[in-house]
Design a protein around this motif. Structure first.
Motif, PDB file in Angstrom:
ATOM      1  N   GLU A 151      12.362  44.376  44.148  1.00 25.87           N
ATOM      2  CA  GLU A 151      13.108  45.603  43.914  1.00 25.87           C
ATOM      3  C   GLU A 151      14.349  45.306  43.069  1.00 25.87           C
ATOM      4  O   GLU A 151      14.880  44.200  43.085  1.00 25.87           O
ATOM      5  N   ALA A 152      14.809  46.330  42.330  1.00 24.76           N
ATOM      6  CA  ALA A 152      16.021  46.167  41.529  1.00 24.76           C
ATOM      7  C   ALA A 152      17.219  45.920  42.446  1.00 24.76           C
ATOM      8  O   ALA A 152      17.240  46.375  43.599  1.00 24.76           O
ATOM      9  N   THR A 187       4.390  41.912  28.608  1.00 23.78           N
ATOM     10  CA  THR A 187       4.077  43.014  27.713  1.00 23.78           C
ATOM     11  C   THR A 187       5.329  43.874  27.559  1.00 23.78           C
ATOM     12  O   THR A 187       5.954  44.252  28.562  1.00 23.78           O
ATOM     13  N   VAL A 188       5.691  44.182  26.331  1.00 19.51           N
ATOM     14  CA  VAL A 188       6.898  44.964  26.064  1.00 19.51           C
ATOM     15  C   VAL A 188       6.492  46.304  25.461  1.00 19.51           C
ATOM     16  O   VAL A 188       5.743  46.349  24.472  1.00 19.51           O
ATOM     17  N   THR A 189       6.962  47.394  26.073  1.00 25.65           N
ATOM     18  CA  THR A 189       6.749  48.727  25.512  1.00 25.65           C
ATOM     19  C   THR A 189       8.078  49.470  25.494  1.00 25.65           C
ATOM     20  O   THR A 189       9.004  49.148  26.262  1.00 25.65           O
ATOM     21  N   TYR A 190       8.134  50.482  24.633  1.00 28.16           N
ATOM     22  CA  TYR A 190       9.370  51.255  24.483  1.00 28.16           C
ATOM     23  C   TYR A 190       9.071  52.731  24.772  1.00 28.16           C
ATOM     24  O   TYR A 190       7.976  53.236  24.457  1.00 28.16           O
ATOM     25  N   HIS A 191      10.070  53.424  25.379  1.00 26.55           N
ATOM     26  CA  HIS A 191       9.861  54.799  25.834  1.00 26.55           C
ATOM     27  C   HIS A 191      11.117  55.615  25.561  1.00 26.55           C
ATOM     28  O   HIS A 191      12.240  55.080  25.502  1.00 26.55           O
ATOM     29  N   ASP A 192      10.929  56.941  25.433  1.00 23.99           N
ATOM     30  CA  ASP A 192      12.065  57.798  25.100  1.00 23.99           C
ATOM     31  C   ASP A 192      12.853  58.266  26.316  1.00 23.99           C
ATOM     32  O   ASP A 192      13.852  58.982  26.172  1.00 23.99           O
ATOM     33  N   SER A 193      12.423  57.895  27.530  1.00 17.09           N
ATOM     34  CA  SER A 193      13.172  58.257  28.739  1.00 17.09           C
ATOM     35  C   SER A 193      12.971  57.189  29.800  1.00 17.09           C
ATOM     36  O   SER A 193      11.975  56.434  29.787  1.00 17.09           O
ATOM     37  N   TYR A 194      13.918  57.141  30.713  1.00 21.67           N
ATOM     38  CA  TYR A 194      13.818  56.184  31.823  1.00 21.67           C
ATOM     39  C   TYR A 194      12.583  56.466  32.660  1.00 21.67           C
ATOM     40  O   TYR A 194      11.860  55.555  33.064  1.00 21.67           O
ATOM     41  N   ASN A 232       9.738  57.857  31.821  1.00 22.15           N
ATOM     42  CA  ASN A 232       8.512  57.408  31.155  1.00 22.15           C
ATOM     43  C   ASN A 232       8.377  55.892  31.190  1.00 22.15           C
ATOM     44  O   ASN A 232       7.271  55.352  31.314  1.00 22.15           O
ATOM     45  N   ALA A 233       9.491  55.175  31.079  1.00 22.34           N
ATOM     46  CA  ALA A 233       9.440  53.715  31.142  1.00 22.34           C
ATOM     47  C   ALA A 233       9.019  53.246  32.534  1.00 22.34           C
ATOM     48  O   ALA A 233       8.174  52.350  32.667  1.00 22.34           O
ATOM     49  N   VAL A 234       9.586  53.849  33.560  1.00 20.37           N
ATOM     50  CA  VAL A 234       9.240  53.458  34.932  1.00 20.37           C
ATOM     51  C   VAL A 234       7.766  53.730  35.219  1.00 20.37           C
ATOM     52  O   VAL A 234       7.076  52.922  35.836  1.00 20.37           O
ATOM     53  N   ASN A 235       7.280  54.871  34.745  1.00 21.03           N
ATOM     54  CA  ASN A 235       5.903  55.264  35.029  1.00 21.03           C
ATOM     55  C   ASN A 235       4.918  54.823  33.957  1.00 21.03           C
ATOM     56  O   ASN A 235       3.730  55.150  34.022  1.00 21.03           O
ATOM     57  N   ASP A 236       5.415  54.070  32.980  1.00 21.16           N
ATOM     58  CA  ASP A 236       4.582  53.537  31.895  1.00 21.16           C
ATOM     59  C   ASP A 236       3.827  54.654  31.178  1.00 21.16           C
ATOM     60  O   ASP A 236       2.605  54.576  30.974  1.00 21.16           O
ATOM     61  N   LEU A 237       4.566  55.700  30.790  1.00 19.87           N
ATOM     62  CA  LEU A 237       3.979  56.845  30.112  1.00 19.87           C
ATOM     63  C   LEU A 237       4.507  56.948  28.685  1.00 19.87           C
ATOM     64  O   LEU A 237       5.661  56.625  28.402  1.00 19.87           O
ATOM     65  N   TRP A 286      14.324  53.324  25.964  1.00 21.68           N
ATOM     66  CA  TRP A 286      14.192  52.443  27.130  1.00 21.68           C
ATOM     67  C   TRP A 286      13.049  51.464  26.910  1.00 21.68           C
ATOM     68  O   TRP A 286      11.998  51.820  26.373  1.00 21.68           O
ATOM     69  N   VAL A 287      13.264  50.225  27.361  1.00 21.15           N
ATOM     70  CA  VAL A 287      12.247  49.192  27.235  1.00 21.15           C
ATOM     71  C   VAL A 287      11.672  48.882  28.613  1.00 21.15           C
ATOM     72  O   VAL A 287      12.395  48.818  29.610  1.00 21.15           O
ATOM     73  N   ARG A 288      10.374  48.690  28.640  1.00 20.36           N
ATOM     74  CA  ARG A 288       9.679  48.277  29.873  1.00 20.36           C
ATOM     75  C   ARG A 288       9.048  46.920  29.599  1.00 20.36           C
ATOM     76  O   ARG A 288       8.270  46.774  28.638  1.00 20.36           O
ATOM     77  N   VAL A 289       9.410  45.937  30.417  1.00 17.35           N
ATOM     78  CA  VAL A 289       8.855  44.588  30.292  1.00 17.35           C
ATOM     79  C   VAL A 289       8.029  44.319  31.542  1.00 17.35           C
ATOM     80  O   VAL A 289       8.540  44.352  32.661  1.00 17.35           O
ATOM     81  N   GLU A 290       6.724  44.077  31.343  1.00 16.86           N
ATOM     82  CA  GLU A 290       5.804  43.926  32.481  1.00 16.86           C
ATOM     83  C   GLU A 290       5.115  42.573  32.451  1.00 16.86           C
ATOM     84  O   GLU A 290       4.663  42.106  31.395  1.00 16.86           O
ATOM     85  N   ASN A 291       5.045  41.938  33.629  1.00 15.07           N
ATOM     86  CA  ASN A 291       4.303  40.686  33.761  1.00 15.07           C
ATOM     87  C   ASN A 291       2.819  41.021  33.897  1.00 15.07           C
ATOM     88  O   ASN A 291       2.414  41.696  34.845  1.00 15.07           O
ATOM     89  N   GLN A 292       2.016  40.571  32.961  1.00 11.70           N
ATOM     90  CA  GLN A 292       0.607  40.920  32.948  1.00 11.70           C
ATOM     91  C   GLN A 292      -0.141  40.364  34.165  1.00 11.70           C
ATOM     92  O   GLN A 292      -1.148  40.936  34.605  1.00 11.70           O
ATOM     93  N   SER A 293       0.322  39.261  34.729  1.00 19.19           N
ATOM     94  CA  SER A 293      -0.381  38.629  35.850  1.00 19.19           C
ATOM     95  C   SER A 293      -0.120  39.356  37.166  1.00 19.19           C
ATOM     96  O   SER A 293      -1.007  39.487  38.013  1.00 19.19           O
ATOM     97  N   THR A 294       1.118  39.820  37.350  1.00 22.70           N
ATOM     98  CA  THR A 294       1.493  40.404  38.638  1.00 22.70           C
ATOM     99  C   THR A 294       1.628  41.913  38.610  1.00 22.70           C
ATOM    100  O   THR A 294       1.601  42.565  39.648  1.00 22.70           O
ATOM    101  N   GLY A 295       1.814  42.490  37.393  1.00 21.43           N
ATOM    102  CA  GLY A 295       2.080  43.910  37.301  1.00 21.43           C
ATOM    103  C   GLY A 295       3.522  44.279  37.590  1.00 21.43           C
ATOM    104  O   GLY A 295       3.884  45.453  37.520  1.00 21.43           O
ATOM    105  N   CYS A 296       4.356  43.296  37.901  1.00 17.60           N
ATOM    106  CA  CYS A 296       5.769  43.576  38.154  1.00 17.60           C
ATOM    107  C   CYS A 296       6.478  43.833  36.825  1.00 17.60           C
ATOM    108  O   CYS A 296       6.159  43.221  35.806  1.00 17.60           O
TER     109      CYS A 296
END
Length: 289
Positions: free
Chosen positions: A123-124, A247-254, A256-261, A276-286
């Motif tokens: 958790e954050a 994996t790095v993705t970018y989103h126009d709102s927090y 959308n980043a949290v929900n990977d939309l 907003w940037v979302r950085v995800e570990n491909q192995s764990t999904g965290c």
């Protein structure tokens, strides 16, 4: 003098004393150990079953012959194997009349309870070491059978006593152990098992700034290559490779980043703005945002 004497006449009272009313009984206990067929019985628990009127003296014996004579009464608690039959002697203390009946001793088995583990993302904020666990997800590992109830407890003693069941989701540090209690609904027999809670680390993320020239004279729009921020947001370095499995993705709102939309495409045309940037570990999904 000689003659015939008249016969004497007297009365005899015959009293028939009734036998005590008895009924066969059964006692059930849980096995003393997992996989065992031995149980410990409190024989007095059968007193009002074999003596429905509950007014007589009851003793228990290993055989019918011993029950008939009243010899060698069994002590309680009494240890026996599954489906052992003992004999109750029910005596009217006033008349001395007795009756006998049987008591079947039934030993119920423990359920299976297997050790398990759960994993949850940290958790954050990043580095907190805390995870949020849905404990019910361990049910299939602990016991996937029917006719049982599973609860989780902070200590083994609480699991054995069936107190202070934990709510779910449950917050815990990495490596914490909780205890599952598996109880057979029909018999109340139970077993326990440890459940290890593993907190998976979230990726580290950093703020970054991209700068580029406007698309034309007097314009406030610009075209951004979002991938140029990959290294800064993952390593805090101006350039370089992104760490493996991220994996790095970018989103126009927090949100959308949290929900990977709705990840933004690159190049991305925008005015000066925050994304907003979302950085995800491909192995764990965290992930981290």
């Amino acid at each position: 003098l000689t003659g015939t004497c008249a016969p004497g006449i007297s009365s005899v009272i015959i009293t028939i004393r009734p036998l005590p009313v008895v009924a066969p009984a059964m006692l059930e206990v849980c096995a003393t150990v997992a996989g065992g067929n031995m149980g410990v019985f409190q024989l007095a628990a059968a007193d009002n079953l074999v003596d429905p009127q509950d007014v007589n003296v009851v003793t228990y014996h290993a055989t019918q012959a011993l029950a008939n004579t009243g010899a060698s009464p069994l002590s309680s608690p009494f240890t026996a194997t599954h489906n052992t039959t003992i004999y109750a002697r029910v005596v009217n203390a006033t008349t001395g009349c007795y009756n006998t009946t049987t008591v079947l001793l039934k030993v119920n088995p423990w359920p299976t309870a297997s050790p398990a583990s759960l994993s949850a993302c940290e958790e954050a904020p990043t580095g907190s070491g805390f995870g949020l666990f849905n404990l019910a997800l361990a049910n299939s590992q602990v016991n996937n059978g029917a006719g049982i109830s599973i609860t989780y407890h902070a200590t083994l003693a609480e699991a054995q006593a069936d107190i202070n069941a934990l709510n779910s989701p449950h917050v815990a540090l990495n490596g914490a152990i909780v205890y599952a209690r598996v109880e057979i609904n029909a018999t109340g027999c139970y077993a326990t098992a440890p459940v290890t809670l593993n907190v998976l680390p979230s990726p580290q993320t950093y703020s970054a700034t991209l700068k580029t020239c406007a698309m034309g004279v007097g314009m406030i729009m610009a075209e951004f290559n979002l991938q140029q921020a990959n290294a800064p947001v993952t390593t805090h370095a101006a350039s370089g490779p992104v760490p493996a499995n991220l994996t790095v993705t970018y989103h126009d709102s927090y949100s959308n980043a949290v929900n990977d939309l709705n990840p933004l495409s690159s190049p991305y045309v925008s005015v000066t703005a925050n994304i907003w940037v979302r950085v995800e570990n491909q192995s764990t999904g965290c992930y981290a945002v």
